[in-house]
Motif scaffolding. Sequence first.
Motif, PDB file in Angstrom:
ATOM      1  N   TYR A 138       0.850  -1.194   0.000  1.00 50.41           N
ATOM      2  CA  TYR A 138       0.000   0.000   0.000  1.00 50.41           C
ATOM      3  C   TYR A 138       0.889   1.249   0.000  1.00 50.41           C
ATOM      4  CZ  TYR A 138      -3.729  -3.202   1.295  1.00 50.41           C
ATOM      5  OH  TYR A 138      -4.623  -4.250   1.304  1.00 50.41           O
ATOM      6  N   LEU A 139       0.594   2.151  -0.937  1.00 51.15           N
ATOM      7  CA  LEU A 139       1.317   3.417  -1.006  1.00 51.15           C
ATOM      8  C   LEU A 139       0.450   4.499  -0.345  1.00 51.15           C
ATOM      9  CD1 LEU A 139       3.763   5.059  -2.161  1.00 51.15           C
ATOM     10  CD2 LEU A 139       2.289   5.544  -4.145  1.00 51.15           C
ATOM     11  N   VAL A 140       1.020   5.122   0.674  1.00 46.70           N
ATOM     12  CA  VAL A 140       0.315   6.213   1.375  1.00 46.70           C
ATOM     13  C   VAL A 140       0.942   7.535   0.944  1.00 46.70           C
ATOM     14  CG1 VAL A 140      -0.264   7.245   3.601  1.00 46.70           C
ATOM     15  CG2 VAL A 140      -0.203   4.748   3.342  1.00 46.70           C
ATOM     16  N   THR A 141       0.095   8.447   0.496  1.00 42.57           N
ATOM     17  CA  THR A 141       0.542   9.790   0.090  1.00 42.57           C
ATOM     18  C   THR A 141       0.021  10.801   1.105  1.00 42.57           C
ATOM     19  OG1 THR A 141       0.415   9.146  -2.241  1.00 42.57           O
ATOM     20  CG2 THR A 141       0.542  11.504  -1.763  1.00 42.57           C
ATOM     21  N   ALA A 142       0.931  11.630   1.601  1.00 39.62           N
ATOM     22  CA  ALA A 142       0.571  12.657   2.595  1.00 39.62           C
ATOM     23  C   ALA A 142       0.749  14.043   1.993  1.00 39.62           C
ATOM     24  CB  ALA A 142       1.431  12.514   3.846  1.00 39.62           C
ATOM     25  N   LYS A 143      -0.215  14.903   2.253  1.00 38.54           N
ATOM     26  CA  LYS A 143      -0.197  16.274   1.744  1.00 38.54           C
ATOM     27  C   LYS A 143      -0.719  17.202   2.835  1.00 38.54           C
ATOM     28  CE  LYS A 143      -2.316  19.086  -1.929  1.00 38.54           C
ATOM     29  NZ  LYS A 143      -3.239  19.064  -3.093  1.00 38.54           N
ATOM     30  N   ALA A 144      -0.117  18.388   2.944  1.00 41.20           N
ATOM     31  CA  ALA A 144      -0.578  19.357   3.956  1.00 41.20           C
ATOM     32  C   ALA A 144      -1.962  19.891   3.583  1.00 41.20           C
ATOM     33  CB  ALA A 144       0.410  20.511   4.080  1.00 41.20           C
ATOM     34  N   LYS A 145      -2.779  20.079   4.583  1.00 39.48           N
ATOM     35  CA  LYS A 145      -4.093  20.671   4.345  1.00 39.48           C
ATOM     36  C   LYS A 145      -3.939  22.105   3.854  1.00 39.48           C
ATOM     37  CE  LYS A 145      -6.523  17.842   7.767  1.00 39.48           C
ATOM     38  NZ  LYS A 145      -7.270  17.825   9.049  1.00 39.48           N
ATOM     39  N   SER A 146      -4.987  22.615   3.233  1.00 39.53           N
ATOM     40  CA  SER A 146      -4.950  23.957   2.650  1.00 39.53           C
ATOM     41  C   SER A 146      -4.560  25.003   3.683  1.00 39.53           C
ATOM     42  CB  SER A 146      -6.329  24.287   2.074  1.00 39.53           C
ATOM     43  OG  SER A 146      -6.347  25.593   1.543  1.00 39.53           O
ATOM     44  N   GLY A 147      -3.603  25.860   3.320  1.00 36.35           N
ATOM     45  CA  GLY A 147      -3.175  26.946   4.194  1.00 36.35           C
ATOM     46  C   GLY A 147      -2.122  26.564   5.210  1.00 36.35           C
ATOM     47  N   ILE A 148      -1.685  25.310   5.240  1.00 35.59           N
ATOM     48  CA  ILE A 148      -0.724  24.845   6.251  1.00 35.59           C
ATOM     49  C   ILE A 148       0.634  24.589   5.605  1.00 35.59           C
ATOM     50  CG2 ILE A 148      -0.116  22.924   7.794  1.00 35.59           C
ATOM     51  CD1 ILE A 148      -3.049  22.693   8.488  1.00 35.59           C
ATOM     52  N   THR A 149       1.671  25.018   6.279  1.00 35.66           N
ATOM     53  CA  THR A 149       3.049  24.671   5.922  1.00 35.66           C
ATOM     54  C   THR A 149       3.671  24.022   7.145  1.00 35.66           C
ATOM     55  OG1 THR A 149       3.296  26.487   4.358  1.00 35.66           O
ATOM     56  CG2 THR A 149       5.322  25.546   5.259  1.00 35.66           C
ATOM     57  N   CYS A 150       4.155  22.801   6.994  1.00 37.66           N
ATOM     58  CA  CYS A 150       4.754  22.102   8.140  1.00 37.66           C
ATOM     59  C   CYS A 150       5.841  21.164   7.650  1.00 37.66           C
ATOM     60  CB  CYS A 150       3.687  21.350   8.940  1.00 37.66           C
ATOM     61  SG  CYS A 150       2.844  20.039   8.017  1.00 37.66           S
ATOM     62  N   TYR A 151       6.545  20.568   8.598  1.00 44.22           N
ATOM     63  CA  TYR A 151       7.691  19.719   8.279  1.00 44.22           C
ATOM     64  C   TYR A 151       7.545  18.344   8.925  1.00 44.22           C
ATOM     65  CZ  TYR A 151       9.923  23.993   6.651  1.00 44.22           C
ATOM     66  OH  TYR A 151      10.207  25.149   5.960  1.00 44.22           O
ATOM     67  N   LEU A 152       7.825  17.316   8.138  1.00 45.70           N
ATOM     68  CA  LEU A 152       7.901  15.954   8.676  1.00 45.70           C
ATOM     69  C   LEU A 152       9.288  15.793   9.279  1.00 45.70           C
ATOM     70  CD1 LEU A 152       6.164  13.916   5.817  1.00 45.70           C
ATOM     71  CD2 LEU A 152       5.310  14.244   8.148  1.00 45.70           C
ATOM     72  N   ASP A 153       9.379  16.002  10.585  1.00 40.71           N
ATOM     73  CA  ASP A 153      10.682  15.945  11.264  1.00 40.71           C
ATOM     74  C   ASP A 153      11.120  14.524  11.577  1.00 40.71           C
ATOM     75  OD1 ASP A 153      10.849  18.739  11.291  1.00 40.71           O
ATOM     76  OD2 ASP A 153       9.651  18.867  13.113  1.00 40.71           O
ATOM     77  N   VAL A 154      10.154  13.619  11.673  1.00 48.76           N
ATOM     78  CA  VAL A 154      10.477  12.222  11.976  1.00 48.76           C
ATOM     79  C   VAL A 154      10.412  11.429  10.679  1.00 48.76           C
ATOM     80  CG1 VAL A 154       9.782  10.186  13.281  1.00 48.76           C
ATOM     81  CG2 VAL A 154       9.557  12.464  14.314  1.00 48.76           C
ATOM     82  N   ASN A 155      11.478  10.694  10.396  1.00 43.86           N
ATOM     83  CA  ASN A 155      11.574   9.981   9.116  1.00 43.86           C
ATOM     84  C   ASN A 155      10.492   8.936   8.900  1.00 43.86           C
ATOM     85  OD1 ASN A 155      13.564  11.013   7.475  1.00 43.86           O
ATOM     86  ND2 ASN A 155      15.221   9.851   8.430  1.00 43.86           N
ATOM     87  N   THR A 156      10.192   8.193   9.946  1.00 42.64           N
ATOM     88  CA  THR A 156       9.305   7.039   9.773  1.00 42.64           C
ATOM     89  C   THR A 156       7.963   7.260  10.440  1.00 42.64           C
ATOM     90  OG1 THR A 156      11.284   5.643   9.883  1.00 42.64           O
ATOM     91  CG2 THR A 156       9.162   4.539  10.001  1.00 42.64           C
ATOM     92  N   PRO A 157       6.859   7.023   9.724  1.00 42.35           N
ATOM     93  CA  PRO A 157       5.543   7.149  10.355  1.00 42.35           C
ATOM     94  C   PRO A 157       5.273   5.979  11.294  1.00 42.35           C
ATOM     95  CG  PRO A 157       5.304   6.339   8.117  1.00 42.35           C
ATOM     96  CD  PRO A 157       6.749   6.652   8.290  1.00 42.35           C
ATOM     97  N   SER A 158       4.340   6.184  12.176  1.00 42.81           N
ATOM     98  CA  SER A 158       3.887   5.110  13.062  1.00 42.81           C
ATOM     99  C   SER A 158       2.661   4.469  12.408  1.00 42.81           C
ATOM    100  CB  SER A 158       3.522   5.688  14.436  1.00 42.81           C
ATOM    101  OG  SER A 158       2.973   4.692  15.273  1.00 42.81           O
ATOM    102  N   VAL A 159       2.749   3.162  12.107  1.00 41.20           N
ATOM    103  CA  VAL A 159       1.691   2.462  11.372  1.00 41.20           C
ATOM    104  C   VAL A 159       1.305   1.183  12.109  1.00 41.20           C
ATOM    105  CG1 VAL A 159       1.148   1.234   9.233  1.00 41.20           C
ATOM    106  CG2 VAL A 159       2.420   3.392   9.143  1.00 41.20           C
ATOM    107  N   SER A 160       0.012   0.949  12.192  1.00 35.77           N
ATOM    108  CA  SER A 160      -0.445  -0.289  12.822  1.00 35.77           C
ATOM    109  C   SER A 160      -1.793  -0.717  12.244  1.00 35.77           C
ATOM    110  CB  SER A 160      -0.559  -0.119  14.339  1.00 35.77           C
ATOM    111  OG  SER A 160      -1.569   0.826  14.649  1.00 35.77           O
ATOM    112  N   PHE A 161      -2.030  -2.008  12.306  1.00 30.61           N
ATOM    113  CA  PHE A 161      -3.326  -2.585  11.938  1.00 30.61           C
ATOM    114  C   PHE A 161      -3.972  -3.058  13.238  1.00 30.61           C
ATOM    115  CE2 PHE A 161      -0.642  -2.888   8.230  1.00 30.61           C
ATOM    116  CZ  PHE A 161      -1.482  -2.586   7.167  1.00 30.61           C
ATOM    117  N   GLY A 162      -5.054  -2.407  13.616  1.00 30.47           N
ATOM    118  CA  GLY A 162      -5.672  -2.744  14.892  1.00 30.47           C
ATOM    119  C   GLY A 162      -4.869  -2.185  16.051  1.00 30.47           C
TER     120      GLY A 162
END
Length: 232
Positions: free
Chosen positions: A120-144
């Motif tokens: 699964y490819l997850v694409t992340a985009k900032a919401k309208s009007g927001i500028t921010c930085y992904l400071d942590v390299n790896t997302p936290s992902v879990s099933f259940g």
Amino acid sequence: MRSRSARSARLAVAAAAVAALAATATACGPEDTTDTSSSAASSATTAPSAGEGGDAPSTSGSTASGDKSSGSGSSGSGSSGSSDKSGSGGSGDKSGYGQSCGTNDLEFTVTAESQAGGYYLVTAKAKSGITCYLDVNTPSVSFGSGADGVASPVGQGGEDPIELTGSAVAYTGINPKTTNTDGGKEFENVIIAVTEDDPDPAELELPDTATVDKPIVTNWSTKRNETVPRIV
């Protein structure tokens, strides 16, 4: 006889003259008094008028003072304007700049990809009007909510930090099953957060039902070909 007649005539003329003078004096006396009183009254009336006229500079001075006060008010208004400008400048300088992305700052999409046995490819985009930085390299992902549904990072990709604003996006890849056995649990959603302690994780609906067994996840990257999850 002539002498008496002439004297009588002169006496009559003199008497007439005296009477005329008396009448003249009597007539002139009251009029002169009236004129004098009228003149005095006129003078008395004129004096207060001059006083009122003298008050005019005082009124003018009050207006000038009012103008000064008004000028002070204008100055105060200018000060307020300066404060507003400063506030506006501060807001403009700091709005959305330099902040770390929270999960609720982002919009996510999930697509099913066929490479490397499927992921699964997850694409992340900032919401309208927001500028921010992904400071942590790896997302936290879990099933259940179970520990066996937590995806392990594989270290692929990774840029630190990634700026998200406007149309800029970041990708991460999730492989829900890395074992060759038939076992596993099925899930229709995946939970993702930008950090492990993020208070607002996002629960995303998967495009199909996933069989989950020892899932893995890549780092964030701006290049999607770097986010195909593989066990090295």
